[in-house]
Scaffold this active site. Structure first.
Site, short mmCIF file in Angstrom:
data_model
loop_
_atom_site.label_atom_id
_atom_site.label_comp_id
_atom_site.label_asym_id
_atom_site.label_seq_id
_atom_site.Cartn_x
_atom_site.Cartn_y
_atom_site.Cartn_z
N ASN A 130 -1.33 56.27 76.60
CA ASN A 130 -1.56 56.50 75.18
C ASN A 130 -2.11 55.50 74.41
O ASN A 130 -1.60 54.53 74.10
CB ASN A 130 -0.05 56.95 74.78
CG ASN A 130 -0.05 57.21 73.43
OD1 ASN A 130 -1.07 57.70 72.72
ND2 ASN A 130 1.20 57.59 72.42
N LYS B 131 -3.28 55.89 71.47
CA LYS B 131 -3.00 56.09 70.08
C LYS B 131 -4.27 56.11 69.26
O LYS B 131 -5.01 56.55 69.73
CB LYS B 131 -1.77 55.01 69.80
CG LYS B 131 -0.53 54.93 70.44
CD LYS B 131 0.66 54.14 70.07
CE LYS B 131 1.43 53.91 70.84
NZ LYS B 131 2.79 53.59 70.33
N HIS C 152 5.57 62.96 70.17
CA HIS C 152 5.60 61.79 70.19
C HIS C 152 6.52 61.20 68.93
O HIS C 152 6.48 61.82 67.78
CB HIS C 152 4.56 61.02 70.13
CG HIS C 152 4.32 59.47 70.67
ND1 HIS C 152 4.77 58.51 69.28
CD2 HIS C 152 4.19 58.77 71.48
CE1 HIS C 152 4.69 57.32 69.96
NE2 HIS C 152 4.47 57.35 71.30
N GLU D 37 6.17 58.91 67.16
CA GLU D 37 5.33 58.36 65.70
C GLU D 37 5.09 59.85 64.87
O GLU D 37 4.74 59.65 63.71
CB GLU D 37 4.19 57.74 66.26
CG GLU D 37 4.51 56.19 66.71
CD GLU D 37 3.76 55.65 67.62
OE1 GLU D 37 2.57 56.01 67.81
OE2 GLU D 37 4.11 54.55 68.23
N GLU E 116 11.45 58.53 75.92
CA GLU E 116 11.25 57.58 75.06
C GLU E 116 12.28 56.91 74.09
O GLU E 116 12.11 57.45 73.04
CB GLU E 116 9.94 57.53 74.29
CG GLU E 116 8.67 57.91 75.44
CD GLU E 116 7.48 57.50 74.73
OE1 GLU E 116 6.49 56.45 75.51
OE2 GLU E 116 6.87 57.72 73.80
N GLY F 57 7.30 49.76 71.47
CA GLY F 57 6.63 48.65 70.83
C GLY F 57 7.58 47.38 70.43
O GLY F 57 7.12 46.54 69.57
N SER G 198 7.59 49.79 75.67
CA SER G 198 7.74 48.46 76.00
C SER G 198 7.30 48.20 77.48
O SER G 198 7.65 47.17 78.05
CB SER G 198 8.66 47.56 75.49
OG SER G 198 8.75 47.91 74.12
C1 PEP Z 1 4.49 54.92 73.26
O1 PEP Z 1 4.19 54.87 71.91
O2 PEP Z 1 4.41 56.01 73.81
C2 PEP Z 1 4.66 53.60 73.91
C3 PEP Z 1 5.40 53.96 74.96
O3 PEP Z 1 4.43 52.65 73.23
P1 PEP Z 1 4.67 51.09 73.89
O4 PEP Z 1 4.26 51.21 75.37
O5 PEP Z 1 3.62 50.35 73.06
O6 PEP Z 1 5.99 50.63 73.66
#
Ligand code: PEP
Length: 252
Positions: free
Chosen positions: A9, A11, A96, A98, A166, A172, A212
């Site tokens: 992703n 983003k 997601h 976000e 998630e 993050g 992460s």
């Molecule tokens: C995400 O935002 O879907 C995600 C998994 O981010 P990160 O890997 O940066 O934690």
């Protein structure tokens, strides 16, 4: 060896087309050499047509980061699943955290998931608790979120669904969830899916973990977390890190 699915992703990155082209080229070079991993990248909308291909089995699948629930019409700023399908997009991330933080409700997620499935694309439905309390209330929150987000899926299309677990607190954060806890939660999610679509569909549903992930922790999370693959955010736009991640995951 079971084929793993790694979704990147991107983003809202990178900020120029030339950087995006360079990043995609590097991912493709690595993906072409993998035997047991299917790689999908989800770039921002403006870059998508640069990377979609007319080949039946491209070495890198292309996903989108969102789609609207209507096919066409007066919906300024929205993009429909039908448009994405026409471009060769195979997957769309829906719900997601976000986007949920910007007000996307379970009801909107459910409508989007249905529209994406009806258009012939795989939705990657993101679910996960905001935090974990000591009394296990987060399990009820997760169950309700999953049931509501999947409320409009036609049963005949349930086998096209991808779930990305998630936990919001792990996104993050530099610290992924413990693999043993991921395994436990994936079992819990499959039980909920079995309630909705039946045991057979639940066992077949692809479940990814996201939060992460980097090239160091990815293999262990796949093996001990017992997930079908990973949804990778930050590390997916880091060329050396993502290259190492893909190579490491391919051999576990
Ligand atoms: C995400 O935002 O879907 C995600 C998994 O981010 P990160 O890997 O940066 O934690």
């Amino acid at each position: 060896m079971k084929r793993k699915i790694i979704v990147g992703n991107w983003k809202m990155n990178p900020t120029t087309l030339s950087e995006a082209v360079n990043l995609f080229k590097k991912v493709k070079n690595t993906a072409q050499r993998l035997a047991h991993t299917h790689v999908i990248v989800c770039p921002p909308f403006p870059y998508i047509t640069k990377f979609t291909s007319s080949t039946a089995k491209p070495s890198v699948g292309i996903g989108a980061q969102n789609a609207f629930f209507e096919e066409r019409g007066a919906f300024t700023g929205e993009v429909s699943p039908v448009m994405l399908r026409d471009l060769g997009v195979s997957h769309v991330i829906i719900g997601h955290s976000e986007r949920r933080a910007e007000g996307e409700s379970d009801e909107i997620v459910a409508k989007k998931v249905q529209a994406v499935l009806e258009s012939g694309i795989h939705p990657i439905v993101c679910v996960g608790e905001k935090d974990r309390d000591a009394h296990g209330l987060y399990l009820d929150i997760l169950r309700i979120q999953i049931k509501n987000s999947l409320a409009m899926i036609p049963k005949r299309l349930a086998n096209q669904l991808v779930i990305a677990y998630e936990p919001v607190w792990a996104i993050g954060s530099k610290e992924p969830m413990e693999p043993a806890v991921i395994e436990e939660t994936v079992i819990f999610i499959r039980k909920i899916l079995a309630d909705i679509f039946g045991q057979e569909n639940a066992l077949r549903t692809v479940i990814l973990y996201g939060g992460s992930i980097n090239f160091r922790n990815a293999p262990d999370i796949i093996i001990r977390g017992k997930v079908d693959g990973l949804l990778v955010g930050g590390e997916s736009v880091n060329i050396p890190g993502f290259t190492e991640l893909l190579k490491a995951v391919d051999v576990v």
